[in-house]
Design an enzyme around this catalytic site. Sequence first.
Site, PDB file in Angstrom:
ATOM      1  CB  ILE A 147      44.062  34.354   6.500  1.00 59.36           C
ATOM      2  CG1 ILE A 147      45.256  35.319   6.400  1.00 59.36           C
ATOM      3  CG2 ILE A 147      42.825  34.955   5.877  1.00 59.36           C
ATOM      4  CD1 ILE A 147      45.623  35.674   4.962  1.00 59.36           C
ATOM      5  N   GLY A 148      45.660  33.585   9.515  1.00 56.70           N
ATOM      6  CA  GLY A 148      46.782  32.806  10.031  1.00 56.70           C
ATOM      7  C   GLY A 148      47.242  33.338  11.369  1.00 56.70           C
ATOM      8  CD  GLU A 149      46.813  32.441  16.974  1.00 57.01           C
ATOM      9  OE1 GLU A 149      47.053  32.696  18.167  1.00 57.01           O
ATOM     10  OE2 GLU A 149      45.767  31.884  16.594  1.00 57.01           O
ATOM     11  N   GLY A 150      50.737  33.095  14.048  1.00 57.93           N
ATOM     12  CA  GLY A 150      52.084  32.631  14.330  1.00 57.93           C
ATOM     13  C   GLY A 150      52.454  32.917  15.763  1.00 57.93           C
ATOM     14  N   GLY A 151      53.700  32.578  16.107  1.00 60.68           N
ATOM     15  CA  GLY A 151      54.133  32.784  17.476  1.00 60.68           C
ATOM     16  C   GLY A 151      54.227  34.241  17.861  1.00 60.68           C
ATOM     17  CG  MET A 152      57.384  36.448  17.304  1.00 56.32           C
ATOM     18  SD  MET A 152      58.882  36.838  16.367  1.00 56.32           S
ATOM     19  CE  MET A 152      58.696  38.606  16.134  1.00 56.32           C
ATOM     20  CB  ALA A 153      52.887  38.595  13.736  1.00 51.68           C
TER      21      ALA A 153
ATOM     22  CE  LYS B  86      54.037  37.482   9.238  1.00 53.57           C
ATOM     23  NZ  LYS B  86      55.301  36.701   9.059  1.00 53.57           N
TER      24      LYS B  86
ATOM     25  CG  ASP C  51      61.183  28.122  10.084  1.00 50.48           C
ATOM     26  OD1 ASP C  51      61.373  26.904  10.273  1.00 50.48           O
ATOM     27  OD2 ASP C  51      60.173  28.709  10.473  1.00 50.48           O
TER      28      ASP C  51
END
Length: 727
Positions: A24-30, A47, A141
């Site tokens: 459901i989501g994508e970040g820089g690290m995870a 995550k 952030d």
Amino acid sequence: MEKDRNDKNIGKKLEGRYEIVERIGEGGMADVYRANDVVDGKPVAVKILKKEFAENEEFLRRFRNESKATALLNHPNIVKIYDVGFSDRIQFIVMEYIDGITLNEYIEQSGVLDWRDAVHFVTQILRALQHAHSKGIVHRDIKPQNIMMLRDGTIKVMDFGIAKFAREEGKTGTDKAIGTVHYISPEQARGAATDAKSDLYSVGVMLYEMLTGKKPFDHENPVSVAVMHMQADPKRPRSIRADIAPGLEEIILKAMQKDPADRYQSARDMMDDLESFKENTAIVFGYIPNLEDSPASADSAKAKFSGAVVTEPSEAEDPRYAEEDDEDDEEDEDDDEDEYEYEEEERPSVFVPIITAVICVVITIAVIIGVKAIIDFMNNQDNPSNASYKMPSLVGMDYEEAKQQYGQLLQIEVESYEYSTLAKDKIFDQSIPAEDPVEKGTTVKVKVSKGSKKITLPDYTNWDYVTTKQQIINLGLTIDERYTFDDTVEQGKIVRTDPAPNSELEPGDYVTVYVSKGKNKNTVPVPNFIGMSYETALDTAAACNLELVRVEDNSNAPKGQIFHQSINPTEPVTEGTTITVRVSNGIPAEQNVEFSIAIPEKATGSFHIIFYEGGVVHTTGPSFNVAYATGTTKVSLSGTGTVDFLVRLVNDSNMMNATIGTYKVDFDNRTVTVIESDVEAAFAAVRGLVVETTTTTTVTTTSSSASDTTTTTTVVNVPDPVSGDNE
């Protein structure tokens, strides 16, 4: 969809409990996944650290710090952390699953927010930050993308992935500016030390955006935006949207001051001003000079804070809030403004007598205060013990430092020495609250930290893992589990710990526990279950000593047939491994097909395309401007089977529309076939082509011998504009 289908994490069951359903989501690290907690029977968010970072010690440290930081937080406006897991193969955090949208999505949908909604959202964010800041955690952030909103308007702050422990002093010199550039504080942009006031700056930026519909600083170059945060003054919110109340504008601008010392010093201070504003929307706090000036003329004024609180006249009493006649057009309003400016130049100001009276009152009060101060001074000279002071905050100060700084004013006595989260010899409690009035010589009792309490690690050998995990967490330590085969220790029980039993640890230290996987088992290759019925796959798995978990899903495969498995065929696994297989429920899965058309060279303007299926709108494509297109425009279509589409072109400027053609789309094979099409004719029909104008001149000369008169007739021939069918 195809990318998710090939995601090896989907279908896994972490710790035999958290079954991964979808990403459901994508970040820089995870990456973030929706999962089912099969023990508690509820959805959760998981995550998982990306593999490319799992072996990087710096990323690993940051990922662990995230779980360590957010595990300390328990607040209704902060996403809850349920569980963490660190092993050789996978590292993850289990969080509260939020069924909602981000505040960023809500702002994009709404444009400009009503002040009541904006204040409601910001107050919840400030409550979350007040809780985090009280634990010594700075988010760093804060942005709308990191704020979730539930259907009932409840706000949840998430992603403390780059949160910083404010009490970790001495590390700010090498810290890099971390954060999203549109909401970053000036000190973050400089790479300087950050504290709770950096978060409040970001909250001010978000409130600015919610009320004006614009970001205070925006540029296509992120570096330019960062420089503007450091050096430029934002436009006054009321110069963008005149109906923003002056008091609310003051709250925004105070939160966004360049110097952290000029901002709100705590989330509580900002919440107090918002509450005061809600109770009296005409309030003026006195933070901003020239508040009576027009908003545009005050754009470049720098805020200075006097601390005075003044109440403006109500809207009914103040002529500035008089509403304009709704039926006046823009020219009339401009004329009225010009007339008003002219009259002000010719007519003496009605405010001069009022201002003069106010100045007289202020001077009188100043004289009275001055006389009283002289009398008090003389009295204190005779009897110094009568002097009154505000109690300073001693918390966080070194005990000897506090005595040296305030020893002439206060009698500072140690009530006790206790373990605390503060460093050794730091004061962590005082008997008289800060800001309370005290007299010289007052005795204040303080509690001094002995530092973090040492924790002796028990021997957990042969304990079951669930009990051990809870025991270690209760001790204030962080657990990192690893799994290993052991011929002597029963599966699910502890083989050993690192550090060893009886080691002295600090709160928060990591303890690696090695959990037995039982006796060493044989390795077998995973069979290819795709195309099998679930019953056949069960027999095949049993022959290999493997376990299967069935999940039904939409698919174009026949009902009851397996179309996906969580572990790829031929991959070696140990006996007893659980594999999730997806079984078709007979409902076709939608496929995506990309439809594209070539834009004629002479096309000009902005357009969009509509797809009709059986006379009903199936999909409306996004608007595209020919000036920025790359020769083609593309629209993503979703569906099943084979569908015939009638495709029409709409000119956004005149709303004329015409048929481009008919097309057959095979979603199963992802192909598009042209049945009939004339793109250029459609653009011409909606007046979307550049038309070249030609002039034809016909000269007719009539000569008459009687009068010698010449008559010349000129005919200008301009092609008729191409008309659309406008069906």
